[in-house]
Design an enzyme around this catalytic site. Sequence first.
Site, PDB file in Angstrom:
ATOM      1  N   SER A  10       0.852  -1.199   0.000  1.00 13.47           N
ATOM      2  CA  SER A  10       0.000   0.000   0.000  1.00 13.47           C
ATOM      3  C   SER A  10       0.882   1.242   0.000  1.00 13.47           C
ATOM      4  O   SER A  10       0.388   2.352   0.127  1.00 13.47           O
ATOM      5  CB  SER A  10      -0.867   0.039   1.262  1.00 13.47           C
ATOM      6  OG  SER A  10      -1.566  -1.158   1.421  1.00 13.47           O
ATOM      7  N   GLY A  13       5.418   4.905  -2.571  1.00 17.57           N
ATOM      8  CA  GLY A  13       6.835   5.056  -2.928  1.00 17.57           C
ATOM      9  C   GLY A  13       7.408   3.752  -3.443  1.00 17.57           C
ATOM     10  O   GLY A  13       8.069   3.710  -4.493  1.00 17.57           O
ATOM     11  N   GLU A  39      -1.614  -7.923   8.671  1.00 24.69           N
ATOM     12  CA  GLU A  39      -0.978  -7.441   9.893  1.00 24.69           C
ATOM     13  C   GLU A  39       0.469  -7.926   9.945  1.00 24.69           C
ATOM     14  O   GLU A  39       0.735  -9.126   9.767  1.00 24.69           O
ATOM     15  CB  GLU A  39      -1.750  -7.972  11.102  1.00 24.69           C
ATOM     16  CG  GLU A  39      -1.813  -6.942  12.222  1.00 24.69           C
ATOM     17  CD  GLU A  39      -2.340  -7.556  13.501  1.00 24.69           C
ATOM     18  OE1 GLU A  39      -1.823  -7.193  14.569  1.00 24.69           O
ATOM     19  OE2 GLU A  39      -3.237  -8.420  13.398  1.00 24.69           O
ATOM     20  N   ASP A  68       9.262  -6.218   2.541  1.00 21.32           N
ATOM     21  CA  ASP A  68       9.309  -5.610   3.862  1.00 21.32           C
ATOM     22  C   ASP A  68      10.686  -4.995   4.006  1.00 21.32           C
ATOM     23  O   ASP A  68      11.701  -5.656   3.738  1.00 21.32           O
ATOM     24  CB  ASP A  68       9.040  -6.622   4.979  1.00 21.32           C
ATOM     25  CG  ASP A  68       8.627  -5.887   6.246  1.00 21.32           C
ATOM     26  OD1 ASP A  68       7.523  -5.295   6.238  1.00 21.32           O
ATOM     27  OD2 ASP A  68       9.397  -5.861   7.221  1.00 21.32           O
ATOM     28  N   PHE A 147      11.012   8.700  -1.198  1.00 18.11           N
ATOM     29  CA  PHE A 147       9.969   8.660  -0.168  1.00 18.11           C
ATOM     30  C   PHE A 147      10.612   8.299   1.173  1.00 18.11           C
ATOM     31  O   PHE A 147      11.830   8.058   1.244  1.00 18.11           O
ATOM     32  CB  PHE A 147       8.875   7.646  -0.545  1.00 18.11           C
ATOM     33  CG  PHE A 147       9.324   6.203  -0.531  1.00 18.11           C
ATOM     34  CD1 PHE A 147      10.035   5.660  -1.586  1.00 18.11           C
ATOM     35  CD2 PHE A 147       9.037   5.379   0.566  1.00 18.11           C
ATOM     36  CE1 PHE A 147      10.459   4.337  -1.552  1.00 18.11           C
ATOM     37  CE2 PHE A 147       9.447   4.053   0.599  1.00 18.11           C
ATOM     38  CZ  PHE A 147      10.170   3.536  -0.460  1.00 18.11           C
ATOM     39  N   TYR A 149      12.493   7.781   4.390  1.00 20.07           N
ATOM     40  CA  TYR A 149      13.709   8.340   4.985  1.00 20.07           C
ATOM     41  C   TYR A 149      14.738   8.797   3.938  1.00 20.07           C
ATOM     42  O   TYR A 149      15.863   9.153   4.286  1.00 20.07           O
ATOM     43  CB  TYR A 149      14.368   7.289   5.899  1.00 20.07           C
ATOM     44  CG  TYR A 149      13.498   6.861   7.071  1.00 20.07           C
ATOM     45  CD1 TYR A 149      13.558   7.524   8.289  1.00 20.07           C
ATOM     46  CD2 TYR A 149      12.612   5.785   6.958  1.00 20.07           C
ATOM     47  CE1 TYR A 149      12.778   7.132   9.372  1.00 20.07           C
ATOM     48  CE2 TYR A 149      11.814   5.387   8.029  1.00 20.07           C
ATOM     49  CZ  TYR A 149      11.903   6.063   9.229  1.00 20.07           C
ATOM     50  OH  TYR A 149      11.125   5.680  10.291  1.00 20.07           O
ATOM     51  N   HIS A 175      18.621  -1.091  -1.568  1.00 23.37           N
ATOM     52  CA  HIS A 175      18.271  -2.362  -0.935  1.00 23.37           C
ATOM     53  C   HIS A 175      17.201  -3.096  -1.736  1.00 23.37           C
ATOM     54  O   HIS A 175      17.279  -4.290  -1.948  1.00 23.37           O
ATOM     55  CB  HIS A 175      17.811  -2.084   0.501  1.00 23.37           C
ATOM     56  CG  HIS A 175      16.780  -0.985   0.617  1.00 23.37           C
ATOM     57  ND1 HIS A 175      16.892   0.218  -0.029  1.00 23.37           N
ATOM     58  CD2 HIS A 175      15.581  -0.935   1.271  1.00 23.37           C
ATOM     59  CE1 HIS A 175      15.837   0.972   0.235  1.00 23.37           C
ATOM     60  NE2 HIS A 175      15.029   0.295   1.020  1.00 23.37           N
ATOM     61  N   ARG A 176      16.219  -2.323  -2.222  1.00 21.67           N
ATOM     62  CA  ARG A 176      15.117  -2.944  -2.993  1.00 21.67           C
ATOM     63  C   ARG A 176      15.637  -3.453  -4.335  1.00 21.67           C
ATOM     64  O   ARG A 176      15.293  -4.557  -4.774  1.00 21.67           O
ATOM     65  CB  ARG A 176      14.000  -1.897  -3.183  1.00 21.67           C
ATOM     66  CG  ARG A 176      12.739  -2.386  -3.876  1.00 21.67           C
ATOM     67  CD  ARG A 176      11.575  -1.433  -3.632  1.00 21.67           C
ATOM     68  NE  ARG A 176      11.279  -1.334  -2.219  1.00 21.67           N
ATOM     69  CZ  ARG A 176      11.628  -0.294  -1.440  1.00 21.67           C
ATOM     70  NH1 ARG A 176      12.216   0.768  -1.958  1.00 21.67           N
ATOM     71  NH2 ARG A 176      11.383  -0.323  -0.154  1.00 21.67           N
TER      72      ARG A 176
HETATM   73  P1  ITT Z   1       3.514  -2.140   2.754  1.00 21.38           P
HETATM   74  O1  ITT Z   1       3.663  -3.030   3.970  1.00 21.38           O
HETATM   75  O2  ITT Z   1       2.099  -1.945   2.343  1.00 21.38           O
HETATM   76  O3  ITT Z   1       4.405  -2.545   1.629  1.00 21.38           O
HETATM   77  P2  ITT Z   1       4.826  -0.181   4.460  1.00 21.38           P
HETATM   78  O4  ITT Z   1       5.271   1.235   4.239  1.00 21.38           O
HETATM   79  O5  ITT Z   1       4.028  -0.452   5.707  1.00 21.38           O
HETATM   80  O6  ITT Z   1       4.019  -0.646   3.161  1.00 21.38           O
HETATM   81  P3  ITT Z   1       7.079  -1.664   5.465  1.00 21.38           P
HETATM   82  O7  ITT Z   1       6.391  -2.180   6.680  1.00 21.38           O
HETATM   83  O8  ITT Z   1       7.984  -2.561   4.694  1.00 21.38           O
HETATM   84  O9  ITT Z   1       6.059  -1.130   4.399  1.00 21.38           O
HETATM   85  O10 ITT Z   1       7.869  -0.364   5.932  1.00 21.38           O
HETATM   86  C1  ITT Z   1       8.871   0.138   5.162  1.00 21.38           C
HETATM   87  C2  ITT Z   1       9.230   1.541   5.675  1.00 21.38           C
HETATM   88  O11 ITT Z   1      10.654   1.672   5.644  1.00 21.38           O
HETATM   89  C3  ITT Z   1       8.678   2.591   4.738  1.00 21.38           C
HETATM   90  O12 ITT Z   1       7.402   3.030   5.163  1.00 21.38           O
HETATM   91  C4  ITT Z   1       9.738   3.670   4.842  1.00 21.38           C
HETATM   92  O13 ITT Z   1       9.516   4.457   5.991  1.00 21.38           O
HETATM   93  C5  ITT Z   1      11.012   2.879   5.042  1.00 21.38           C
HETATM   94  N1  ITT Z   1      11.640   2.584   3.744  1.00 21.38           N
HETATM   95  C6  ITT Z   1      11.754   1.376   3.125  1.00 21.38           C
HETATM   96  N2  ITT Z   1      12.371   1.490   1.937  1.00 21.38           N
HETATM   97  C7  ITT Z   1      12.653   2.811   1.801  1.00 21.38           C
HETATM   98  C8  ITT Z   1      13.269   3.555   0.788  1.00 21.38           C
HETATM   99  O14 ITT Z   1      13.679   3.014  -0.358  1.00 21.38           O
HETATM  100  N3  ITT Z   1      13.387   4.866   0.979  1.00 21.38           N
HETATM  101  C9  ITT Z   1      12.959   5.460   2.107  1.00 21.38           C
HETATM  102  N4  ITT Z   1      12.340   4.839   3.110  1.00 21.38           N
HETATM  103  C10 ITT Z   1      12.185   3.505   2.965  1.00 21.38           C
END
Ligand code: ITT
Length: 194
Positions: A10, A13, A39, A68, A147, A149, A175-176
């Site tokens: 959801s 970014g 959850e 994640d 998006f 951090y 990382h992604r």
């Molecule tokens: P979904 O579970 O729906 O995918 P989420 O935002 O809740 O969305 P996560 O639990 O994986 O997903 O949390 C990842 C968080 O880590 C995200 O909300 C950012 O705050 C941070 N994050 C992850 N990858 C990032 C990136 O490439 N750049 C900046 N912040 C990132």
Amino acid sequence: MISKLVLATSNQGKLREFEDYFRDFPLTIALKPSNLEVEETGTSFRDNAILKATQVASALGEWALADDSGLMVDGLGGAPGIYSARYAPTPQQCIERVLKELEGESRRRAQFVCAVAVASGDGELVLFAEGICEGEILTELRGNDGFGYDPIFFVPEYDQTFAEMSRDLKNKISHRGLALAKILPELKALIKLS
Ligand code: ITT
């Protein structure tokens, strides 16, 4: 048979980045319905990625990919880690919290971690990989793109934050990007087999 893949996120970014990776991919890419929430009860990136992929796949009866991810800061003992999305009510406040907690701290090394999982339509885990990108947390924000951090995550090798980088560069070194690069060849092979 794999002809369609549901992106189980959801987060807008992440979604934009996934769309870049899958732009020329021989698959129909679909989005998880917004009312289907999973959850995140796991205690690791791995657990939570697998939970999201398998639960979305079995709820829809379709192949699903989940990510994640999060930021681990040395000077904060690895926080916010799996709680990165929940560290404060808004992304801006998450950044402010990290900067405040790091005030006066010299250990500013950090890593972004991403776990990706792909599950088949019967809810079975098929592919899994992790990617890590090393950097440092700045004392103030730099850049407008990306998006979460991104504006405080500085990659010394490129002298830029994630929010200053071109999308192509972030996609390549993040990382992604690193996690996806490990599974995309296998995903392609699965498509060919079907
Ligand atoms: P979904 O579970 O729906 O995918 P989420 O935002 O809740 O969305 P996560 O639990 O994986 O997903 O949390 C990842 C968080 O880590 C995200 O909300 C950012 O705050 C941070 N994050 C992850 N990858 C990032 C990136 O490439 N750049 C900046 N912040 C990132």
